[in-house]
Scaffold this active site. Structure first.
Site, mmCIF file in Angstrom:
data_model
loop_
_atom_site.group_PDB
_atom_site.id
_atom_site.type_symbol
_atom_site.label_atom_id
_atom_site.label_comp_id
_atom_site.label_asym_id
_atom_site.label_seq_id
_atom_site.Cartn_x
_atom_site.Cartn_y
_atom_site.Cartn_z
ATOM 1 N N ASP A 29 0.849 -1.195 0.000
ATOM 2 C CA ASP A 29 0.000 0.000 0.000
ATOM 3 C C ASP A 29 0.885 1.247 0.000
ATOM 4 O OD1 ASP A 29 -3.228 0.510 0.953
ATOM 5 O OD2 ASP A 29 -1.821 2.203 1.079
ATOM 6 N N GLN A 92 -14.682 2.747 0.935
ATOM 7 C CA GLN A 92 -13.900 2.149 -0.156
ATOM 8 C C GLN A 92 -13.543 3.256 -1.145
ATOM 9 O OE1 GLN A 92 -16.027 -0.744 -2.508
ATOM 10 N NE2 GLN A 92 -14.174 -1.374 -3.628
ATOM 11 N N HIS A 98 -10.407 -5.429 -3.074
ATOM 12 C CA HIS A 98 -9.046 -5.637 -2.568
ATOM 13 C C HIS A 98 -9.106 -5.980 -1.092
ATOM 14 C CE1 HIS A 98 -10.065 -1.343 -2.370
ATOM 15 N NE2 HIS A 98 -9.333 -1.289 -1.271
#
Ligand code: AMP
Length: 112
Positions: A29, A92, A98
């Site tokens: 990330d 989201q 994901h």
């Protein structure tokens, strides 16, 4: 399709790849929320868990097992968290399913 994660999977946008197989792709990330923060995405574009169909059942199961495999490979032996945000109330921000894999330290008891 104008999807950030589809572009990452295709290599059109760079990412720090952690894992890849025929059906899924994992990368770090860009704004980690924990010492280890990895995103695991299916190569098939599914907007969120809410859009998954019965035909995706095996893929969803595979993603869970890959989470555990990645966690083991990353040395998250003392535990980790898997999160998927869905829609507006779930906050989201990228509309491609994901799984967040979070660990490497003691996480907040709160889920968010
Ligand atoms: P969510 O808010 O659940 O949709 O999660 C989207 C995640 O994607 C966030 O944790 C972002 O930090 C992450 N993210 C956004 N752009 C990128 C990128 N280019 N590379 C890696 N992670 C990203």
């Amino acid at each position: 399709m104008d999807c950030l994660f589809c572009k990452i999977i295709a290599g059109e946008i760079p990412s720090k790849k952690v894992y890849e197989d025929e059906t899924c792709f994992a990368f770090c990330d860009i704004a980690p929320q924990a010492k280890t923060h990895i995103l695991l995405v299916p190569k098939k574009h599914i907007a969120s868990l809410a859009q998954a169909q019965q035909e995706d059942a095996a893929l969803l199961g595979h993603l869970m097992l890959v989470c555990a495999q990645i966690a083991a490979e990353q040395g998250l032996d003392e535990g980790f968290r898997v999160v998927t945000n869905v829609g507006e109330n779930g906050c989201q921000s990228v509309r491609h399913l994901h799984l967040h894999i979070l660990g490497g330290e003691k996480l907040s008891e709160k889920m968010s």
